[in-house]
Enzyme design. Structure first.
Site, PDB file in Angstrom:
ATOM      1  N   LYS A  92       0.841  -1.210   0.000  1.00 11.37           N
ATOM      2  CA  LYS A  92       0.000   0.000   0.000  1.00 11.37           C
ATOM      3  C   LYS A  92       0.874   1.258   0.000  1.00 11.37           C
ATOM      4  O   LYS A  92       0.428   2.316  -0.422  1.00 11.37           O
ATOM      5  CB  LYS A  92      -0.977  -0.026   1.172  1.00 11.37           C
ATOM      6  CG  LYS A  92      -0.322  -0.002   2.527  1.00 11.37           C
ATOM      7  CD  LYS A  92      -1.345  -0.087   3.649  1.00 11.37           C
ATOM      8  CE  LYS A  92      -0.608   0.036   4.969  1.00 11.37           C
ATOM      9  NZ  LYS A  92      -1.379  -0.323   6.128  1.00 11.37           N
ATOM     10  N   ASP A 168      11.590 -13.522 -31.346  1.00 12.63           N
ATOM     11  CA  ASP A 168      10.327 -12.929 -31.780  1.00 12.63           C
ATOM     12  C   ASP A 168      10.242 -11.515 -31.247  1.00 12.63           C
ATOM     13  O   ASP A 168      10.843 -11.190 -30.208  1.00 12.63           O
ATOM     14  CB  ASP A 168       9.142 -13.703 -31.170  1.00 12.63           C
ATOM     15  CG  ASP A 168       8.804 -14.973 -31.940  1.00 12.63           C
ATOM     16  OD1 ASP A 168       9.213 -15.083 -33.109  1.00 12.63           O
ATOM     17  OD2 ASP A 168       8.124 -15.838 -31.359  1.00 12.63           O
ATOM     18  N   ASP A 169       9.442 -10.685 -31.914  1.00 10.79           N
ATOM     19  CA  ASP A 169       9.119  -9.402 -31.318  1.00 10.79           C
ATOM     20  C   ASP A 169       8.123  -9.673 -30.194  1.00 10.79           C
ATOM     21  O   ASP A 169       7.337 -10.615 -30.272  1.00 10.79           O
ATOM     22  CB  ASP A 169       8.505  -8.463 -32.378  1.00 10.79           C
ATOM     23  CG  ASP A 169       8.849  -7.013 -32.115  1.00 10.79           C
ATOM     24  OD1 ASP A 169       9.413  -6.726 -31.035  1.00 10.79           O
ATOM     25  OD2 ASP A 169       8.563  -6.166 -32.972  1.00 10.79           O
ATOM     26  N   GLY A 348      16.527  -4.743 -34.200  1.00 12.74           N
ATOM     27  CA  GLY A 348      15.491  -5.136 -35.151  1.00 12.74           C
ATOM     28  C   GLY A 348      15.666  -4.316 -36.409  1.00 12.74           C
ATOM     29  O   GLY A 348      16.215  -4.778 -37.418  1.00 12.74           O
TER      30      GLY A 348
END
Ligand SMILES: CSCCC(=O)C(=O)COP(=O)(O)O
Ligand SMILES: [Mg+2]
Length: 399
Positions: A92, A168-169, A348
Site C-alpha cells: 500500500k 520474436d518481437d 530489429g
C-alpha cells in the site's frame, strides 16, 4: 537475522523523514500497537520493521527535500516469494505519497530460495558457441499479418548475417498465420539447415494457466529459448517457468510494460531493481532494457546500474544484459564501452533496415563487433567491409 532491507527515496517538503520512516516501518508491519498490553507489545516487536538509516541527499526537488531511507523487514512476516515480499515492502506504500523503491537486499537464507538464471553468461556462450565478444541478437520485424514463408525468409537472412540469437518481437502473439508451434518447428528446421548454433527465442504467450503446458510442448518440438513479457505477467510467473525442470531452456525477460512501474522519477520501482536484480533472482538468463542512446532511451545511470545488477558477482549465475531499442552498427563502440564484452547487441530495425537486407545488417554488426574487440575504429573497419560502410553511411556513428 533473516530479513529483507528496502531502500526508498523519499520526498518531503518539511524534511520530516524520521517520522515518515517510522510510520512506514510500523505501518507495513504491525500497525498501531502502543495501546496493546505489554505482553502483546513484546510479541509483536519482533515483527516490526526497523529503520536502519536516513540520509538526506541534499537535493531539493519540486516534491520537496530528498532523502534515502533504509528499512529492514523480518522474514518471519512473509513467505519466501516475490509477491509477498513486494507487498510487504511496497504494497500500500506504493499508493501513498511521493516515494520510490530503489533497492532490496536479501539476507542469504532468503536469497537462496530464488533460482537465479539456469544458464548464465557462460551457459549461453556454450549454447551459442560465441566467445570473446558481445553476442549479436536480432528481432523478427514486421511479421504481424505475414505467414510462415515470410518468417522463414527473415530467419534465413538473419542467420546468414551471423546472428547468434534470433527472437520474436514481443508483440507477436498466438495467431493464425504464424502459430507458436508452427513457427517454433520452422525455426528449428531452418537453424538446423544453416548448420549454425543459433538460438531462437519464441514468444511464450497466452493465459498464465496455460503457459507451462505450452512451454513444455514447445520443448518437445525443439524450443531452444523463450521470450517472456514478464512485466505483463509478474515476476513470480517468470520464476514458475524458470524453476520448471521440464522447461530446460533459457528465458529472456522483455521489459514491455515495465515503464509503467519504473519510469516516473519520484514513484514506482527503480529500473535497476526490476530489470536488473529481480528478473535475475526470478531466473531470467537475459534481461532486455532500453539502452541510453537508442530510440527508447533510458537514463544512462539507470541502464548501467541495470547491467551491473544483472552481472554482479553473487550467489546467482549472471544474467546477460541486453541494452536495446534503436540500435544500429554505429552504436557498437559506445555499447561496448558502456556494457562490455558480456552483453548482447540487439537490433530489429538496425538489421532489417540495412540496404543489403537482414543478411547485410547482420554482417555489418558482426564487422562492427570485430572492430571494437580488436581495437579498431568503425571508420577503419568500414574501409574493408562494404556492409559496415553502408550501415555507417545510413545511420552514422556514435551516440
Ligand atoms: C525497449 S527494449 C526492447 C527492444 C525491442 O523489443 C525491440 O523490438 C527493438 O526493436 P528495434 O527495431 O528498435 O531494434
Ligand atoms: Mg520489440
Amino acid at each position: 537475522m533473516s530479513e529483507v532491507i528496502a531502500k526508498y527515496r523519499l520526498f518531503d517538503r518539511n524534511g520530516n523523514f524520521e517520522k515518515k520512516a517510522e510510520g512506514i516501518a510500523l505501518g507495513l508491519t504491525i500497525g498501531s500497537w502502543t495501546d496493546l498490553p505489554h505482553l502483546e507489545q513484546e510479541q509483536l516487536r519482533k515483527h516490526k520493521g526497523r529503520v536502519v538509516a536516513i540520509q538526506e541527499t541534499g537535493r531539493e526537488t519540486a516534491e520537496g527535500r530528498e532523502a534515502d531511507v533504509t528499512i529492514a523487514y523480518p522474514s518471519s512476516n512473509f513467505s519466501a516469494d516475490l509477491p509477498a515480499i513486494l507487498v510487504t515492502v511496497f504494497g500500500k506504500l506504493s499508493l501513498d505519497g511521493v516515494i520510490r523503491l530503489m533497492n532490496l537486499d536479501f539476507s542469504n537464507d532468503l536469497a537462496k530460495r530464488f533460482p537465479g538464471p539456469r544458464f548464465g553468461v557462460k551457459g549461453i556462450r556454450e549454447l551459442t558457441g560465441a566467445y570473446g565478444r558481445p553476442l549479436l541478437m536480432s528481432i523478427f520485424k514486421g511479421v504481424i499479418g505475414r505467414d510462415l514463408s515470410y518468417l522463414e525468409k527473415q530467419l534465413r537472412a538473419q542467420l546468414e548475417g551471423g546472428i547468434d540469437i534470433v527472437k520474436d518481437d514481443e508483440i507477436l502473439f498466438e495467431n493464425r498465420l504464424t502459430p507458436f508451434e508452427e513457427r517454433l518447428k520452422l525455426g528449428q528446421q531452418v537453424i538446423a539447415e544453416s548448420g549454425k548454433k543459433a538460438l531462437y527465442a519464441v514468444n511464450l504467450t497466452g493465459r498464465t494457466s496455460e503457459l507451462k503446458e505450452k512451454a513444455r510442448r514447445g520443448i518437445e518440438l525443439g524450443a531452444t529459448a523463450y521470450l517472456f513479457n514478464v512485466f505483463a505477467y509478474g515476476l513470480d510467473v517468470l520464476q514458475e517457468l524458470t524453476e520448471d525442470r521440464d522447461i530446460p531452456v533459457p528465458i529472456m525477460a522483455h521489459p514491455a510494460v515495465s515503464g509503467a512501474f519504473t519510469s516516473a522519477p519520484h514513484h514506482g520501482f527503480s529500473t535497476e531493481l526490476m530489470l536488473g536484480k529481480l528478473v535475475r533472482m526470478a531466473g531470467a538468463d537475459f534481461t532486455l532494457f532500453p539502452s541510453p542512446y537508442g530510440s527508447v532511451a533510458l537514463e544512462r545511470n539507470a541502464a548501467l546500474k541495470t547491467a551491473e545488477m544483472a552481472l554482479e558477482e553473487n550467489m546467482y549465475k549472471p544474467t546477460f544484459p541486453v541494452p536495446s531499442a534503436g540500435i544500429h552498427p554505429g552504436l557498437v563502440p559506445v555499447l561496448y564501452e558502456d556494457f562490455g564484452i558480456d552483453s548482447i547487441i540487439n537490433a530489429g530495425g538496425g538489421v532489417h533496415g540495412h540496404p543489403n537486407g537482414a543478411a547485410g545488417g547482420g554482417r555489418a554488426f558482426r564487422q562492427a563487433i570485430d572492430a571494437v574487440i580488436t581495437g579498431r575504429t568503425l571508420e577503419e573497419a568500414a574501409k574493408q567491409h562494404e556492409d559496415l560502410r553502408v550501415a555507417l553511411e545510413m545511420w552514422g556513428t556514435g551516440k
